[in-house]
Design a protein around this motif. Structure first.
Motif, PDB file in Angstrom:
ATOM      1  N   SER A  63       0.878  -1.175   0.000  1.00 48.87           N
ATOM      2  CA  SER A  63       0.000   0.000   0.000  1.00 48.87           C
ATOM      3  C   SER A  63       0.910   1.216   0.000  1.00 48.87           C
ATOM      4  O   SER A  63       1.732   1.385   0.913  1.00 48.87           O
ATOM      5  CB  SER A  63      -0.906   0.000   1.235  1.00 48.87           C
ATOM      6  N   LEU A  64       0.750   2.082  -0.994  1.00 51.13           N
ATOM      7  CA  LEU A  64       1.705   3.157  -1.228  1.00 51.13           C
ATOM      8  C   LEU A  64       1.020   4.515  -1.273  1.00 51.13           C
ATOM      9  O   LEU A  64      -0.128   4.634  -1.711  1.00 51.13           O
ATOM     10  CB  LEU A  64       2.446   2.921  -2.552  1.00 51.13           C
ATOM     11  N   HIS A  65       1.753   5.532  -0.817  1.00 53.24           N
ATOM     12  CA  HIS A  65       1.317   6.924  -0.945  1.00 53.24           C
ATOM     13  C   HIS A  65       2.171   7.562  -2.036  1.00 53.24           C
ATOM     14  O   HIS A  65       3.404   7.666  -1.897  1.00 53.24           O
ATOM     15  CB  HIS A  65       1.480   7.669   0.372  1.00 53.24           C
ATOM     16  N   VAL A  66       1.532   7.987  -3.114  1.00 50.55           N
ATOM     17  CA  VAL A  66       2.244   8.463  -4.300  1.00 50.55           C
ATOM     18  C   VAL A  66       2.106   9.979  -4.418  1.00 50.55           C
ATOM     19  O   VAL A  66       0.999  10.521  -4.321  1.00 50.55           O
ATOM     20  CB  VAL A  66       1.703   7.790  -5.576  1.00 50.55           C
ATOM     21  N   VAL A  67       3.239  10.655  -4.615  1.00 52.20           N
ATOM     22  CA  VAL A  67       3.264  12.110  -4.766  1.00 52.20           C
ATOM     23  C   VAL A  67       3.800  12.444  -6.151  1.00 52.20           C
ATOM     24  O   VAL A  67       4.888  11.992  -6.531  1.00 52.20           O
ATOM     25  CB  VAL A  67       4.151  12.772  -3.690  1.00 52.20           C
ATOM     26  N   THR A  68       3.043  13.231  -6.922  1.00 61.35           N
ATOM     27  CA  THR A  68       3.487  13.670  -8.245  1.00 61.35           C
ATOM     28  C   THR A  68       3.480  15.197  -8.294  1.00 61.35           C
ATOM     29  O   THR A  68       2.741  15.859  -7.562  1.00 61.35           O
ATOM     30  CB  THR A  68       2.582  13.115  -9.359  1.00 61.35           C
ATOM     31  N   ALA A  69       4.321  15.744  -9.158  1.00 64.83           N
ATOM     32  CA  ALA A  69       4.459  17.206  -9.253  1.00 64.83           C
ATOM     33  C   ALA A  69       4.625  17.607 -10.709  1.00 64.83           C
ATOM     34  O   ALA A  69       4.966  16.784 -11.565  1.00 64.83           O
ATOM     35  CB  ALA A  69       5.654  17.677  -8.433  1.00 64.83           C
ATOM     36  N   GLN A  70       4.403  18.871 -10.966  1.00 67.57           N
ATOM     37  CA  GLN A  70       4.570  19.412 -12.315  1.00 67.57           C
ATOM     38  C   GLN A  70       6.049  19.408 -12.684  1.00 67.57           C
ATOM     39  O   GLN A  70       6.885  19.959 -11.956  1.00 67.57           O
ATOM     40  CB  GLN A  70       4.000  20.825 -12.367  1.00 67.57           C
ATOM     41  N   SER A  71       6.369  18.794 -13.799  1.00 64.89           N
ATOM     42  CA  SER A  71       7.768  18.650 -14.208  1.00 64.89           C
ATOM     43  C   SER A  71       8.457  20.004 -14.355  1.00 64.89           C
ATOM     44  O   SER A  71       9.615  20.168 -13.953  1.00 64.89           O
ATOM     45  CB  SER A  71       7.842  17.881 -15.531  1.00 64.89           C
ATOM     46  N   ALA A  72       7.738  20.967 -14.925  1.00 64.27           N
ATOM     47  CA  ALA A  72       8.348  22.275 -15.181  1.00 64.27           C
ATOM     48  C   ALA A  72       8.769  22.951 -13.886  1.00 64.27           C
ATOM     49  O   ALA A  72       9.874  23.500 -13.795  1.00 64.27           O
ATOM     50  CB  ALA A  72       7.380  23.163 -15.956  1.00 64.27           C
ATOM     51  N   GLN A  73       7.915  22.901 -12.858  1.00 64.51           N
ATOM     52  CA  GLN A  73       8.258  23.566 -11.595  1.00 64.51           C
ATOM     53  C   GLN A  73       9.428  22.885 -10.897  1.00 64.51           C
ATOM     54  O   GLN A  73      10.263  23.546 -10.281  1.00 64.51           O
ATOM     55  CB  GLN A  73       7.039  23.617 -10.670  1.00 64.51           C
ATOM     56  N   CYS A  74       9.507  21.559 -10.998  1.00 64.20           N
ATOM     57  CA  CYS A  74      10.671  20.851 -10.450  1.00 64.20           C
ATOM     58  C   CYS A  74      11.946  21.288 -11.172  1.00 64.20           C
ATOM     59  O   CYS A  74      12.989  21.511 -10.545  1.00 64.20           O
ATOM     60  CB  CYS A  74      10.483  19.343 -10.578  1.00 64.20           C
ATOM     61  N   LEU A  75      11.856  21.408 -12.488  1.00 60.90           N
ATOM     62  CA  LEU A  75      13.010  21.839 -13.283  1.00 60.90           C
ATOM     63  C   LEU A  75      13.423  23.260 -12.938  1.00 60.90           C
ATOM     64  O   LEU A  75      14.615  23.560 -12.780  1.00 60.90           O
ATOM     65  CB  LEU A  75      12.668  21.739 -14.772  1.00 60.90           C
ATOM     66  N   PHE A  76      12.438  24.160 -12.784  1.00 59.01           N
ATOM     67  CA  PHE A  76      12.742  25.555 -12.463  1.00 59.01           C
ATOM     68  C   PHE A  76      13.445  25.666 -11.103  1.00 59.01           C
ATOM     69  O   PHE A  76      14.443  26.398 -10.960  1.00 59.01           O
ATOM     70  CB  PHE A  76      11.458  26.391 -12.438  1.00 59.01           C
ATOM     71  N   LEU A  77      12.938  24.958 -10.100  1.00 57.79           N
ATOM     72  CA  LEU A  77      13.565  25.014  -8.771  1.00 57.79           C
ATOM     73  C   LEU A  77      14.978  24.440  -8.803  1.00 57.79           C
ATOM     74  O   LEU A  77      15.901  24.981  -8.184  1.00 57.79           O
ATOM     75  CB  LEU A  77      12.711  24.260  -7.755  1.00 57.79           C
ATOM     76  N   ASN A  78      15.156  23.332  -9.526  1.00 53.26           N
ATOM     77  CA  ASN A  78      16.488  22.755  -9.674  1.00 53.26           C
ATOM     78  C   ASN A  78      17.448  23.756 -10.303  1.00 53.26           C
ATOM     79  O   ASN A  78      18.600  23.895  -9.880  1.00 53.26           O
ATOM     80  CB  ASN A  78      16.421  21.490 -10.526  1.00 53.26           C
TER      81      ASN A  78
END
Length: 292
Positions: free
Chosen positions: A156-171
């Motif tokens: 049983s898993l808790h899955v978190v997804t995010a907008q790729s663009a915002q992850c790229l911008f923060l990186n």
């Protein structure tokens, strides 16, 4: 400056109202000593997302440099969080066939990789997959299945997804300041906050963590030693200040001070009348003083 960064833990919180960098040294496995702290008013960040990379880079650099100065050191790697209304979470069940009779770490990795192989919309990416509990064949509610024997491993898993663009911008913002993310991975803010402030017994018995920021509120609900729910809501302290300003006809600064002073909610009519009368009297006094 002395380079002792390998012994330090550096946290970076890129928020909509301010950017904070904290440098700490380990005292024990669960306690840390704060060595340095830096803070800068946010520019180029709205609702946890980057809207101007150059402004965001300047803010992060200013906060990090101030923290380095107070800690008398330089840092190279940071742990940084991400939040925003673009983040989605869900609970799911995945299973895998055990290769050998005894369950190994490889089988758990296969289970998590199977969960992350599910196709997402092109604009989204996996941020984290967190086990809640496992089942081995028909044996359920297992915390750590390594060493057990069975043919089928289910999680049983808790899955978190995010907008790729915002992850790229923060990186990109972090890299432009000359820093690298630990494990090249952003951390979901409410889960990072929970690991810092919640005790194991609270997570076991059940607790809701609510982190109210300037224009976002992060929520994480824990029970039975695992996260059961998490979310980001597009409402924070700024909306409360706006409401106070509108209802009392005060400036934003005065409304902010009022919200900090009256830090407990009391919605009885008598209390509301008292607060409104005090606010209007203060406003009228200030206007009279300006006119004279």
């Amino acid at each position: 400056m002395a380079d002792k960064s390998n012994d330090l833990l550096v946290g970076l919180d890129i928020g909509s109202s301010k950017v904070v960098c904290m440098i700490a040294s380990p005292v024990s496995s669960s306690t840390f000593k704060i060595e340095g702290l830096g803070e800068c008013k946010s520019e180029g960040i709205e609702q946890g997302g980057v809207v101007d990379i150059n402004q965001a880079v300047d803010c992060v650099r200013a906060a990090v440099e101030e923290a380095e100065k107070t800690a008398n050191t330089t840092v190279k790697t940071v742990a940084a969080g991400i939040s925003g209304p673009h983040i989605r979470t869900d609970n799911c069940i995945q299973q895998t066939i055990v290769g050998s009779g005894e369950i190994e770490q490889k089988d758990i990795d296969d289970l998590l990789n199977t969960a992350m192989s599910v196709t997402l919309p092109p604009s989204m990416r996996y941020l984290d997959v967190i086990p809640q509990e496992y089942s081995v064949d028909y044996a359920r509610r297992i915390r750590t299945p390594i060493g057990m024997e069975g043919k089928k491993l289910e999680g049983s898993l808790h899955v978190v997804t995010a907008q790729s663009a915002q992850c790229l911008f923060l990186n990109k913002v972090i890299r432009r300041t000359g820093l690298e993310l630990i494990d090249s991975q952003l951390i979901f803010n409410p889960l990072a906050a929970a690991s810092a402030v919640l005790r194991p017994e609270e997570i076991d018995l059940g607790v809701a963590l609510i982190d109210i920021g300037s224009d976002l509120s992060d929520v994480a609900v824990f029970f039975d030693k695992a996260v059961q729910y998490s979310a980001v809501h597009p409402m924070g302290g700024q909306q409360i200040t706006d409401e106070i300003s509108i209802k009392t006809h005060l400036s934003q600064d005065a409304a902010e001070k009022l919200s900090c002073r009256w830090d407990r909610l009391d919605t009885t009519p008598e209390k509301i009348r008292t607060v409104l009368f005090a606010c209007r009297r203060r406003r009228d006094t200030a206007m009279t003083a300006e006119e004279s």
